[in-house]
Motif scaffolding. Sequence first.
Motif, PDB file in Angstrom:
ATOM      1  N   PRO A 122      27.201  -3.151 -14.604  1.00  0.00           N
ATOM      2  CA  PRO A 122      26.654  -4.390 -14.375  1.00  0.00           C
ATOM      3  C   PRO A 122      25.179  -4.454 -14.966  1.00  0.00           C
ATOM      4  N   ALA A 123      24.435  -3.471 -14.880  1.00  0.00           N
ATOM      5  CA  ALA A 123      23.089  -3.363 -15.077  1.00  0.00           C
ATOM      6  C   ALA A 123      22.678  -3.158 -16.584  1.00  0.00           C
ATOM      7  N   VAL A 124      23.808  -2.767 -17.458  1.00  0.00           N
ATOM      8  CA  VAL A 124      23.555  -2.825 -18.875  1.00  0.00           C
ATOM      9  C   VAL A 124      23.921  -4.142 -19.518  1.00  0.00           C
ATOM     10  N   TYR A 125      23.065  -4.674 -20.079  1.00  0.00           N
ATOM     11  CA  TYR A 125      23.143  -5.892 -20.479  1.00  0.00           C
ATOM     12  C   TYR A 125      23.985  -6.088 -22.167  1.00  0.00           C
ATOM     13  N   LEU A 126      23.698  -4.970 -22.872  1.00  0.00           N
ATOM     14  CA  LEU A 126      24.342  -4.677 -24.234  1.00  0.00           C
ATOM     15  C   LEU A 126      24.741  -3.473 -24.452  1.00  0.00           C
ATOM     16  N   VAL A 127      26.001  -3.319 -24.786  1.00  0.00           N
ATOM     17  CA  VAL A 127      26.582  -1.720 -25.454  1.00  0.00           C
ATOM     18  C   VAL A 127      26.876  -2.097 -26.679  1.00  0.00           C
ATOM     19  N   VAL A 128      26.511  -1.133 -27.699  1.00  0.00           N
ATOM     20  CA  VAL A 128      26.942  -1.090 -29.020  1.00  0.00           C
ATOM     21  C   VAL A 128      27.751   0.339 -29.148  1.00  0.00           C
ATOM     22  N   LEU A 129      28.935  -0.074 -29.671  1.00  0.00           N
ATOM     23  CA  LEU A 129      29.970   1.025 -29.935  1.00  0.00           C
ATOM     24  C   LEU A 129      29.753   1.007 -31.440  1.00  0.00           C
ATOM     25  N   ASP A 130      28.959   1.971 -32.157  1.00  0.00           N
ATOM     26  CA  ASP A 130      28.762   2.094 -33.402  1.00  0.00           C
ATOM     27  C   ASP A 130      29.562   2.949 -34.047  1.00  0.00           C
ATOM     28  N   GLU A 131      30.460   2.288 -35.228  1.00  0.00           N
ATOM     29  CA  GLU A 131      31.402   3.011 -35.937  1.00  0.00           C
ATOM     30  C   GLU A 131      32.598   3.391 -35.279  1.00  0.00           C
ATOM     31  N   ILE A 132      32.741   2.584 -34.099  1.00  0.00           N
ATOM     32  CA  ILE A 132      34.097   3.154 -33.175  1.00  0.00           C
ATOM     33  C   ILE A 132      35.322   2.574 -34.155  1.00  0.00           C
ATOM     34  N   THR A 133      35.170   1.800 -35.088  1.00  0.00           N
ATOM     35  CA  THR A 133      36.510   1.570 -35.961  1.00  0.00           C
ATOM     36  C   THR A 133      37.037   2.576 -36.586  1.00  0.00           C
ATOM     37  N   TYR A 134      36.177   3.726 -36.832  1.00  0.00           N
ATOM     38  CA  TYR A 134      36.865   5.018 -37.456  1.00  0.00           C
ATOM     39  C   TYR A 134      37.735   5.406 -36.304  1.00  0.00           C
ATOM     40  N   MET A 135      37.108   5.549 -35.300  1.00  0.00           N
ATOM     41  CA  MET A 135      38.019   6.245 -34.286  1.00  0.00           C
ATOM     42  C   MET A 135      39.246   5.952 -33.858  1.00  0.00           C
ATOM     43  N   LEU A 136      39.364   4.632 -33.938  1.00  0.00           N
ATOM     44  CA  LEU A 136      40.697   3.800 -33.975  1.00  0.00           C
ATOM     45  C   LEU A 136      41.530   4.068 -35.259  1.00  0.00           C
ATOM     46  N   LYS A 137      40.740   3.983 -36.387  1.00  0.00           N
ATOM     47  CA  LYS A 137      41.675   4.222 -37.587  1.00  0.00           C
ATOM     48  C   LYS A 137      42.139   5.600 -37.687  1.00  0.00           C
ATOM     49  N   PHE A 138      41.339   6.587 -37.302  1.00  0.00           N
ATOM     50  CA  PHE A 138      41.738   8.145 -37.285  1.00  0.00           C
ATOM     51  C   PHE A 138      42.882   8.357 -36.399  1.00  0.00           C
ATOM     52  N   GLY A 139      42.786   7.543 -35.245  1.00  0.00           N
ATOM     53  CA  GLY A 139      43.812   7.867 -34.108  1.00  0.00           C
ATOM     54  C   GLY A 139      43.071   8.818 -33.077  1.00  0.00           C
ATOM     55  N   TYR A 140      41.689   8.882 -32.924  1.00  0.00           N
ATOM     56  CA  TYR A 140      41.272   9.644 -31.903  1.00  0.00           C
ATOM     57  C   TYR A 140      41.045   8.722 -30.791  1.00  0.00           C
ATOM     58  N   LEU A 141      41.091   7.452 -30.848  1.00  0.00           N
ATOM     59  CA  LEU A 141      40.936   6.568 -29.565  1.00  0.00           C
ATOM     60  C   LEU A 141      42.217   5.703 -29.639  1.00  0.00           C
ATOM     61  N   ASP A 142      42.791   5.150 -28.549  1.00  0.00           N
ATOM     62  CA  ASP A 142      43.903   4.370 -28.529  1.00  0.00           C
ATOM     63  C   ASP A 142      43.263   2.907 -28.325  1.00  0.00           C
ATOM     64  N   ILE A 143      43.677   1.939 -29.174  1.00  0.00           N
ATOM     65  CA  ILE A 143      43.381   0.476 -29.004  1.00  0.00           C
ATOM     66  C   ILE A 143      43.347  -0.032 -27.810  1.00  0.00           C
ATOM     67  N   GLU A 144      44.522   0.144 -27.217  1.00  0.00           N
ATOM     68  CA  GLU A 144      44.729  -0.398 -25.554  1.00  0.00           C
ATOM     69  C   GLU A 144      43.799  -0.089 -24.721  1.00  0.00           C
ATOM     70  N   THR A 145      43.211   1.260 -24.864  1.00  0.00           N
ATOM     71  CA  THR A 145      42.209   1.948 -24.197  1.00  0.00           C
ATOM     72  C   THR A 145      40.783   1.093 -24.232  1.00  0.00           C
ATOM     73  N   VAL A 146      40.289   1.068 -25.407  1.00  0.00           N
ATOM     74  CA  VAL A 146      39.267   0.160 -25.967  1.00  0.00           C
ATOM     75  C   VAL A 146      39.463  -1.165 -25.539  1.00  0.00           C
ATOM     76  N   LYS A 147      40.445  -1.581 -25.862  1.00  0.00           N
ATOM     77  CA  LYS A 147      40.438  -3.235 -25.360  1.00  0.00           C
ATOM     78  C   LYS A 147      40.305  -3.420 -23.919  1.00  0.00           C
ATOM     79  N   ARG A 148      41.099  -2.669 -23.222  1.00  0.00           N
ATOM     80  CA  ARG A 148      40.924  -2.549 -21.766  1.00  0.00           C
ATOM     81  C   ARG A 148      39.607  -2.561 -21.453  1.00  0.00           C
ATOM     82  N   ALA A 149      38.723  -1.587 -21.629  1.00  0.00           N
ATOM     83  CA  ALA A 149      37.465  -1.211 -21.135  1.00  0.00           C
ATOM     84  C   ALA A 149      36.438  -2.406 -21.719  1.00  0.00           C
TER      85      ALA A 149
END
Length: 199
Positions: A122-149
């Motif tokens: 809660p102390a972090v005001y802004l989080v940037v997930l730069d180029e994370i779209t590629y991680m989802l496209k290549f299947g390195y990350l699961d969309i549900e995991t990202v959405k939940r976080a």
Amino acid sequence: MSDRDKRHRQSMQKLKSHVDERVASAQEQRGLLLVFTGNGKGKTTAAWGTVTRALGYGYRVGVIQFIKGLWECGERERLIADDNLEVQVMATGFTWETQNRESDTQACLEVWRESERLLADPAVYLVVLDEITYMLKFGYLDIETVKRAIANRPAEQSVIVTGRNAHRELVAMADTVTEMQETRHAFNSGLQARRGIDY
């Protein structure tokens, strides 16, 4: 006063009234999810601009670079001395250079754990997930995991997602979506990326 000046004043009064109404109706206060996507350049640059803005107000910011972290980055170099900025980079750089799905996935998951930590703070005001779209496209990350976080982050925290072909479910949950559209790119005419301009 000329007729043209009168028309201009009437037009500006009407515009002001419209803007004032919209400002007055915007009552909700909470963190935002912004998605910067599209095939044009400027997505990461726009995110760094927002990072600079938040740091200017003394807010804590976390930046996760999933693709370009091993490259030179003028914005990162300029801002990294700010005690309110934390930057984490995926250790592999461009995944099309490594061409190793197993090691790229492992590197992605390691830096994603840092993302989850920042998204829960809660102390972090802004989080940037730069180029994370590629991680989802290549299947390195699961969309549900990202959405939940993202969905479970602190209420006052904003998140910026960047990268081409943003997942439709991230677009659907976003408060603001900006699509950068390429009309012309110097690289396609044989011009090299320019230090201080492109990176």
